[in-house]
Design a protein around this motif. Structure first.
Motif, PDB file in Angstrom:
ATOM      1  N   ILE A   1       0.783  -1.079   0.078  1.00  0.00           N
ATOM      2  CA  ILE A   1       0.069   0.738   0.344  1.00  0.00           C
ATOM      3  C   ILE A   1       0.661   0.962  -0.143  1.00  0.00           C
ATOM      4  CG2 ILE A   1      -1.869   1.227   1.240  1.00  0.00           C
ATOM      5  CD1 ILE A   1      -2.281  -1.002   0.218  1.00  0.00           C
ATOM      6  N   LEU A   2       0.655   2.003  -0.783  1.00  0.00           N
ATOM      7  CA  LEU A   2       1.077   3.577  -1.262  1.00  0.00           C
ATOM      8  C   LEU A   2       0.822   4.226  -0.322  1.00  0.00           C
ATOM      9  CD1 LEU A   2       2.483   2.904  -4.938  1.00  0.00           C
ATOM     10  CD2 LEU A   2       3.220   2.478  -2.732  1.00  0.00           C
ATOM     11  N   GLY A   3      -0.211   4.896   0.166  1.00  0.00           N
ATOM     12  CA  GLY A   3      -1.044   5.460   0.471  1.00  0.00           C
ATOM     13  C   GLY A   3      -2.578   5.365   0.549  1.00  0.00           C
ATOM     14  N   PHE A   4      -3.211   6.580   0.768  1.00  0.00           N
ATOM     15  CA  PHE A   4      -4.527   6.150   0.879  1.00  0.00           C
ATOM     16  C   PHE A   4      -5.019   8.083   1.690  1.00  0.00           C
ATOM     17  CE2 PHE A   4      -3.953   6.518   5.916  1.00  0.00           C
ATOM     18  CZ  PHE A   4      -5.343   7.357   6.238  1.00  0.00           C
ATOM     19  N   LEU A   5      -6.436   7.944   1.063  1.00  0.00           N
ATOM     20  CA  LEU A   5      -7.535   9.126   1.010  1.00  0.00           C
ATOM     21  C   LEU A   5      -8.924   9.234   1.262  1.00  0.00           C
ATOM     22  CD1 LEU A   5      -6.821  12.651   0.396  1.00  0.00           C
ATOM     23  CD2 LEU A   5      -7.451  11.467  -1.804  1.00  0.00           C
ATOM     24  N   LYS A   6      -8.943   9.773   2.273  1.00  0.00           N
ATOM     25  CA  LYS A   6     -10.125   9.917   2.891  1.00  0.00           C
ATOM     26  C   LYS A   6     -11.075  11.046   2.841  1.00  0.00           C
ATOM     27  CE  LYS A   6     -11.560   9.125   7.342  1.00  0.00           C
ATOM     28  NZ  LYS A   6     -11.776   8.777   8.639  1.00  0.00           N
ATOM     29  N   VAL A   7     -12.174  11.255   2.535  1.00  0.00           N
ATOM     30  CA  VAL A   7     -12.993  12.318   2.230  1.00  0.00           C
ATOM     31  C   VAL A   7     -14.371  12.250   2.868  1.00  0.00           C
ATOM     32  CG1 VAL A   7     -11.555  12.746  -0.132  1.00  0.00           C
ATOM     33  CG2 VAL A   7     -13.788  11.716  -0.280  1.00  0.00           C
TER      34      VAL A   7
ATOM     35  N   LEU B   1     -10.415  14.251   4.771  1.00  0.00           N
ATOM     36  CA  LEU B   1      -9.913  14.356   6.286  1.00  0.00           C
ATOM     37  C   LEU B   1      -9.574  13.831   7.036  1.00  0.00           C
ATOM     38  CD1 LEU B   1     -13.726  12.669   6.594  1.00  0.00           C
ATOM     39  CD2 LEU B   1     -13.283  15.533   6.596  1.00  0.00           C
ATOM     40  N   ASP B   2      -8.394  12.653   6.033  1.00  0.00           N
ATOM     41  CA  ASP B   2      -6.785  12.373   6.273  1.00  0.00           C
ATOM     42  C   ASP B   2      -6.137  12.067   5.194  1.00  0.00           C
ATOM     43  OD1 ASP B   2      -5.197  11.046   7.728  1.00  0.00           O
ATOM     44  OD2 ASP B   2      -6.380   9.654   8.336  1.00  0.00           O
ATOM     45  N   PHE B   3      -4.845  12.063   4.796  1.00  0.00           N
ATOM     46  CA  PHE B   3      -4.168  12.033   3.735  1.00  0.00           C
ATOM     47  C   PHE B   3      -2.796  11.591   4.226  1.00  0.00           C
ATOM     48  CE2 PHE B   3      -2.447  14.664   0.306  1.00  0.00           C
ATOM     49  CZ  PHE B   3      -2.763  13.057  -1.139  1.00  0.00           C
ATOM     50  N   TYR B   4      -2.340  10.451   3.431  1.00  0.00           N
ATOM     51  CA  TYR B   4      -1.142   9.642   3.853  1.00  0.00           C
ATOM     52  C   TYR B   4      -0.504   8.933   3.021  1.00  0.00           C
ATOM     53  CZ  TYR B   4       2.501   6.734   6.308  1.00  0.00           C
ATOM     54  OH  TYR B   4       3.206   5.577   6.623  1.00  0.00           O
ATOM     55  N   VAL B   5       0.791   9.341   2.804  1.00  0.00           N
ATOM     56  CA  VAL B   5       1.619   8.016   1.730  1.00  0.00           C
ATOM     57  C   VAL B   5       2.862   8.170   2.604  1.00  0.00           C
ATOM     58  CG1 VAL B   5       2.976   8.655  -0.517  1.00  0.00           C
ATOM     59  CG2 VAL B   5       0.647   9.849  -0.160  1.00  0.00           C
ATOM     60  N   THR B   6       3.193   6.794   2.288  1.00  0.00           N
ATOM     61  CA  THR B   6       4.310   6.230   2.887  1.00  0.00           C
ATOM     62  C   THR B   6       5.022   7.155   2.477  1.00  0.00           C
ATOM     63  OG1 THR B   6       3.696   3.892   2.220  1.00  0.00           O
ATOM     64  CG2 THR B   6       5.840   4.171   3.377  1.00  0.00           C
TER      65      THR B   6
END
Length: 292
Positions: A87-93, A116-121
């Motif tokens: 998993i490279l990252g995720f984005l929550k809206v 609401l949340d945004f993350y990349v390794t």
């Protein structure tokens, strides 16, 4: 971020969109429950994101995703980790009802799509993965970056928005959300509703001013027995020749004084009756005297 199970079996696409229904299909015989594995991926990503943003607790988890109508975009690289993928990252809206201040300081109520949340390794940042995730979300939601609100964006995220989408003039807010100047220009009147500032609480009244005016109006209209005036009711004026006026003039109470009926006027017929009674009485007296 890698996991000890095959991510390609859970997420067949490069970018997978998850909502409150985390089920990825039927459970295969002899294989672990995919819902449990998907929940593990989301929970671990939420912990990594909160640690990178120095938050006291994760704001993304499988349980929270199931309890809200949010969308989670997962980006993976299926070739790494021995073909099991990472998993490279995720984005929550998700949509949030917010009370915002425009450039003039007016209060507005709106419900925009929010990041609401945004993350990349960390080891994979500055490789274009965050931009790939964000562009996919914009096309999927059919929204422009300036039309969105951003929940507690980190300095890195703000730099990302300025570099790729030229979002740099933010409008100060009293909450944790950040919006930019184009937010209020691109939204219609239907989406934005002006909220009047709350009036300071004053003295608690038994009823409102309008209700008091209605009561006063009713008191002016109703007759005396149904209204309590400020002072005792005034008695109607009496003629000086009436017995009532004579009894009240000497301090007698109206409730205790016995009112004598007024004498009827004398007529010729009543005068004749009196004359006859006088004659009978005189005759009777003479007979009594002669008897003695």
């Amino acid at each position: 971020m890698d996991f000890p199970f095959d991510l390609n079996a859970l997420f067949p696409e490069r970018i997978t969109v998850l909502d409150n229904n985390l089920s990825a299909g039927r459970k295969a015989h002899g294989r672990p429950d995919p819902l449990l594995q998907i929940s593990t991926v989301i929970d671990e990503l939420g912990k990594a994101s909160s640690k990178a943003q120095q938050l006291p607790a994760p704001i993304t988890s499988a349980a929270k995703l199931q309890a809200n109508r949010h969308h989670l975009y997962l980006l993976k690289d299926g070739e790494q980790n021995g073909g099991r993928g990472v998993i490279l990252g995720f984005l929550k809206v998700g949509y949030k009802k917010l009370f915002l201040l425009d450039q003039r300081g007016a209060h507005l109520e709106t419900e925009p799509l929010c990041v609401l949340d945004f993350y990349v390794t960390e080891t994979l940042q500055r490789h274009g993965y965050g931009l790939e995730l964000f562009d996919f979300m914009l096309k999927h939601k059919r929204v422009e970056p300036e039309q969105m609100a951003y929940d507690r964006p980190s300095p890195k995220f703000l730099s990302f928005l300025e570099k790729h989408y030229d979002l740099k003039n933010s409008v100060p807010q009293v909450n944790n959300f950040v919006v930019f100047s184009g937010f209020f220009q691109s939204r219609s009147v239907v989406q934005l509703r002006k909220v009047h500032p709350k009036k300071p609480e004053g003295e608690i009244k038994p009823y409102s001013l309008m209700e008091r005016e209605v009561v006063q109006e009713e008191q002016r209209v109703l007759p005396w027995p149904f209204v309590h005036p400020a002072g005792p009711p005034h008695s109607p004026p009496l003629l000086p020749s009436s017995p009532q006026s004579r009894s009240l003039s000497v301090g007698s109470s109206p409730s205790r004084a016995l009112l004598r009926p007024a004498a009827a006027p004398r007529t010729p017929f009543s005068q004749l009756n009196d004359s006859c009674r006088a004659k009978r009485t005189s005759s009777l007296n003479r007979s009594r005297l002669s008897f003695h």
